[in-house]
Design an enzyme around this catalytic site. Structure first.
Site, mmCIF file in Angstrom:
data_model
loop_
_atom_site.group_PDB
_atom_site.id
_atom_site.type_symbol
_atom_site.label_atom_id
_atom_site.label_comp_id
_atom_site.label_asym_id
_atom_site.label_seq_id
_atom_site.Cartn_x
_atom_site.Cartn_y
_atom_site.Cartn_z
ATOM 1 N N PHE A 61 0.802 -1.228 0.000
ATOM 2 C CA PHE A 61 0.000 0.000 0.000
ATOM 3 C C PHE A 61 0.837 1.282 0.000
ATOM 4 C CE2 PHE A 61 0.267 -1.426 4.484
ATOM 5 C CZ PHE A 61 0.882 -0.319 5.062
ATOM 6 N N HIS B 161 -3.290 10.496 12.053
ATOM 7 C CA HIS B 161 -2.087 9.726 12.381
ATOM 8 C C HIS B 161 -1.710 10.016 13.823
ATOM 9 C CE1 HIS B 161 2.120 8.324 12.210
ATOM 10 N NE2 HIS B 161 2.391 9.406 12.922
ATOM 11 N N ARG C 252 -3.450 6.996 20.828
ATOM 12 C CA ARG C 252 -3.816 5.845 19.992
ATOM 13 C C ARG C 252 -5.176 5.284 20.415
ATOM 14 N NH1 ARG C 252 0.192 4.303 16.561
ATOM 15 N NH2 ARG C 252 -0.310 2.107 16.428
HETATM 16 P P1 CMP Z 1 -1.133 5.089 10.073
HETATM 17 O O1 CMP Z 1 -1.210 3.965 11.034
HETATM 18 O O2 CMP Z 1 -1.318 6.473 10.514
HETATM 19 O O3 CMP Z 1 0.266 4.969 9.279
HETATM 20 C C1 CMP Z 1 0.441 3.977 8.284
HETATM 21 C C2 CMP Z 1 -0.663 4.140 7.300
HETATM 22 O O4 CMP Z 1 -0.671 3.245 6.220
HETATM 23 C C3 CMP Z 1 -1.996 3.844 7.993
HETATM 24 O O5 CMP Z 1 -2.249 4.849 8.931
HETATM 25 C C4 CMP Z 1 -2.915 3.824 6.799
HETATM 26 O O6 CMP Z 1 -3.222 5.146 6.342
HETATM 27 C C5 CMP Z 1 -2.021 3.145 5.769
HETATM 28 N N1 CMP Z 1 -2.376 1.728 5.681
HETATM 29 C C6 CMP Z 1 -2.165 0.766 6.586
HETATM 30 N N2 CMP Z 1 -2.646 -0.427 6.146
HETATM 31 C C7 CMP Z 1 -3.149 -0.178 4.919
HETATM 32 C C8 CMP Z 1 -3.785 -1.006 3.956
HETATM 33 N N3 CMP Z 1 -3.978 -2.309 4.173
HETATM 34 N N4 CMP Z 1 -4.194 -0.426 2.805
HETATM 35 C C9 CMP Z 1 -3.986 0.897 2.582
HETATM 36 N N5 CMP Z 1 -3.388 1.726 3.470
HETATM 37 C C10 CMP Z 1 -2.979 1.192 4.621
#
Ligand code: CMP
Length: 138
Positions: A58, A116, A86
């Site tokens: 992703f 985030h 969180r």
């Molecule tokens: P965050 O945890 O803020 O940082 C990593 C980001 O990757 C997460 O938020 C999502 O926005 C993105 N993300 C995580 N898993 C996926 C997924 N399976 N498909 C698309 N985006 C993802």
């Protein structure tokens, strides 16, 4: 003892007009704002911020999404800031997020998930420095 976390209100939530609602929820949950700005990540900025995910399928989608329009970046302070924030934002996938969490209320998908939050105290410091100079943090 307090600590910090780095929040970004992501492009989807800014586009949908949720900046005010999210900041109200954050401050009414006991977080103090130590730095705050509306900004936009370049593709290169987003690649750098999310480099730990660069091998994930992703990653290209994430970089495009995070750089497509403005975000709000903020440094938040509270006792136990990383974990409490969180809990306030909820699971990465809004479908799995608890009722009342920011992602349950305002996110649309696992990719476009509104906010985030840093995942450790060390990353909170790194991410705060990514967005803000020393003079911009109070
Ligand atoms: P965050 O945890 O803020 O940082 C990593 C980001 O990757 C997460 O938020 C999502 O926005 C993105 N993300 C995580 N898993 C996926 C997924 N399976 N498909 C698309 N985006 C993802």
């Amino acid at each position: 003892m307090t600590s910090i976390t780095l929040m970004m209100i992501k492009p989807d939530a800014v586009e949908n007009g949720y900046i005010g609602k999210i900041i109200e929820k954050v401050t009414s949950s006991g977080f103090k704002i130590r730095a705050l700005k509306l900004t936009q990540l370049s593709k290169q900025d987003a690649e750098r911020f999310y480099h730990v995910h660069k091998e994930r399928s992703f990653y290209p989608e994430l970089v495009n999404f995070m750089s497509r329009s403005p975000i709000v970046a903020a440094v938040l302070e509270k006792k136990n800031a990383v974990n409490d924030f969180r809990n306030l934002i909820g699971s990465t996938n809004p479908l799995e997020a608890d009722e009342g969490t920011i992602r349950k209320l305002y996110a649309t998908s696992i990719g476009e998930n509104a906010v985030h939050g840093s995942d450790s105290d060390k990353n909170a410091e790194i991410e705060a420095s990514f967005h803000f100079s020393g003079r911009e943090q109070f």
